[in-house]
Each structure stands twice: as C-alpha cells, then as structure tokens.
Design an enzyme around this catalytic site. Structure first.
Site, PDB file in Angstrom:
ATOM      1  N   ASP A  67       6.384  17.282  16.174  1.00  0.00           N
ATOM      2  CA  ASP A  67       5.473  16.691  17.149  1.00  0.00           C
ATOM      3  C   ASP A  67       5.825  17.067  18.587  1.00  0.00           C
ATOM      4  O   ASP A  67       6.898  17.629  18.857  1.00  0.00           O
ATOM      5  CB  ASP A  67       5.448  15.154  16.997  1.00  0.00           C
ATOM      6  N   ASN A 136       9.013   1.058  13.054  1.00  0.00           N
ATOM      7  CA  ASN A 136       7.756   0.600  12.440  1.00  0.00           C
ATOM      8  C   ASN A 136       7.380   1.435  11.217  1.00  0.00           C
ATOM      9  O   ASN A 136       6.284   1.300  10.680  1.00  0.00           O
ATOM     10  CB  ASN A 136       6.614   0.620  13.468  1.00  0.00           C
ATOM     11  N   HIS A 138       7.087   4.800  11.098  1.00  0.00           N
ATOM     12  CA  HIS A 138       6.383   6.070  11.305  1.00  0.00           C
ATOM     13  C   HIS A 138       7.272   7.258  10.947  1.00  0.00           C
ATOM     14  O   HIS A 138       8.489   7.195  11.058  1.00  0.00           O
ATOM     15  CB  HIS A 138       5.814   6.197  12.734  1.00  0.00           C
ATOM     16  N   GLU A 143       1.647   6.854  12.860  1.00  0.00           N
ATOM     17  CA  GLU A 143       1.896   5.432  13.079  1.00  0.00           C
ATOM     18  C   GLU A 143       1.224   4.590  11.995  1.00  0.00           C
ATOM     19  O   GLU A 143       0.194   5.016  11.430  1.00  0.00           O
ATOM     20  CB  GLU A 143       1.327   5.020  14.445  1.00  0.00           C
TER      21      GLU A 143
END
Ligand code: F6R
Length: 256
Positions: A67, A136, A138, A143
């Site tokens: 990313d 979380n 990801h 996400e």
C-alpha cells in the site's frame, strides 16, 4: 494455518527473516509482497544483516508493496516509498526497476490501481507475501467493512487506523485519509503468506484471525481460507488465543 509463538520481537523477526531468505534461496527471482509499519522493521534489519554476510542475495528479487498513502510524494518522509528505501532497499542490492510501490501521487488513481494489479500478474504473482495486522484486523489497508475490495483500489482509512498511524506524523490531521491498497484477492493469491504481529494491542485481532470464523469485519480472518499461511507472533499478541477456538487445520507451536 501455522501459528508460531515466539518469546519476543527479536526472535519472531529473526524467524521471519530466515523464512524470507529461504524463499529467495529456493527461488532467487522471487516476487516478494512487502509491508511497512512498525512490525516488520526488525525483520528488515535482520535481512540487511544477512545480506551483508552474503547469506541472501536480492539481485533478482522483485518487490511489491501492499500500500501507499494517497497524496504523498515518494520523497515525503511519511510515504511508504520513503520508508522502504530508508529502512530496507538502500541497504540491499535489489534493482530499482524491480521495486514496485503504488504511486500515491498518480494523476489517475483508477488507472494506477489497474496497472499495479497488472504488473503483479505479469510478473507471475507473488511468491511470498509479508503482512502486518491493524489492531482492527486490517491487512494491507483493507479495513473492516460489510464488503472488501477484491483488487488493488483506493480505500478510505478508518479513524482507528488514522489514529494508530498518527504516531509517525506531526499530528493526526496530517495523516492522509485515503490510501491505495492491494485488495483481498491480490493478497490471497500469493503462494505463501507470513503475518507478523507483536504486542497486547494486536491480541484481540489475532484471536479473531485464527478462531475458526470468517468475517469481512475482521479482514485478516480471510487468511483462514489460504492453504499456506504462517502467523509469527510474540507472546503478548498470542495471549488471547484459546486453543479450543482455533480453526480445525491450525498448527499451533510455542517456541522456547
Ligand atoms: C503496512 C500495512 C498495514 C500494517 C498494519 C500494522 O504496509 O499494510 O496493514 O501492516 O497497520 O502496522 P504496525 O506494524 O505499525 O502495527
């Protein structure tokens, strides 16, 4: 899925580096999928050390990063381009033309994403993908959501991720709100995957990654569908795993 619990960050990073080096020894022209963030830093350090000792050679390796933030120039100190050169590439002999990171300043993001996906495909796909995990759940910047992207796309970062990553920026307001990220299928198409996690704040996400259920609200849980995943974690990140809840084909080992 193989879960390896190491004593500490140093030993988990060393194990991951040895696996990356073995991959390159077996296939010198390997395509590596690479991650940024705090977690893989010691793995990169170990690989640099091994390169200096002539134990691994990156001459034919191709790299594909997961990313990049939208809006940051490659030479911006918070860009993932900068991170990769500063922490790894400048210290090894990977060829510049073999390094691939999405362009966060592309004029046409849709085209950039399509081209990135095509470049990976043309190279023959990723042999070994390194992943970190967000607290979380990801992976890449996929996400938690009702649905997840299949291929590389521009994504909106969640508040939790912006807050977590603000530690590298002057303030939370400086953290880009969007990023280009490989999609779930891009990641899951890799032949082998190594996921790294350390610390208590990853324990909940790791538990949900391995507990035998899959949900797009816990993107890393989709790794349970992949036949060649190794999760290397420290004891804190492993602390909430209940062995009874592990998916059926999980191999769990604690290293002394
Ligand atoms: C980084 C990436 C992210 C990180 C994750 C964990 O390229 O794709 O998924 O791996 O946010 O980051 P750290 O290691 O900083 O906790």
């Amino acid at each position: 899925m193989r879960i390896i619990v190491e004593n500490d960050y140093h030993s988990m990073s060393k194990k991951a580096a040895l696996m990356v080096a073995s991959q390159i020894t077996l296939k010198p022209d390997s395509n590596l999928g690479l991650a940024t963030g705090g977690t893989p830093l010691a793995m990169y350090d170990k690989l640099i050390e091994m390169f200096r000792e002539d134990e691994v050679d990156f001459n034919e390796v191709k790299s594909f990063n997961l990313d990049e933030y939208c809006g940051l120039e490659a030479d911006h100190p918070n860009s993932y381009h900068y991170y990769m050169y500063d922490n790894f590439f400048k210290e090894i002999n990977i060829k510049k033309e073999n390094i691939h990171i999405p362009n966060g300043k592309a004029d046409d993001f849709d085209r950039e994403c399509r081209d990135y996906e095509e470049t990976i495909k043309k190279a023959g796909g990723i042999d070994l993908q390194i992943l970190g995990i967000g607290s979380n759940g990801h992976i890449g910047f996929n996400e938690p959501a009702e649905s997840l992207n299949v291929a590389t796309e521009v994504v909106n970062l969640t508040e939790e991720t912006i807050k977590a990553n603000s530690r590298y920026f002057e303030s939370k307001d400086n953290v880009p709100k969007k990023a280009i990220s490989m999609g779930m299928a891009t990641i899951l198409k890799a032949d082998r995957i190594i996921l790294l996690a350390r610390g208590k704040n990853k324990a909940e996400a790791i538990k949900k990654t391995v507990n035998g259920k899959i949900s797009t609200q816990e993107p890393a849980s989709l790794l349970q569908t992949h036949p060649q995943v190794t999760i290397i974690i420290d004891q804190e990140a492993a602390s909430l795993i209940n062995k009874k809840d592990l998916s059926a084909d999980c191999h769990f080992e604690i290293c002394k």
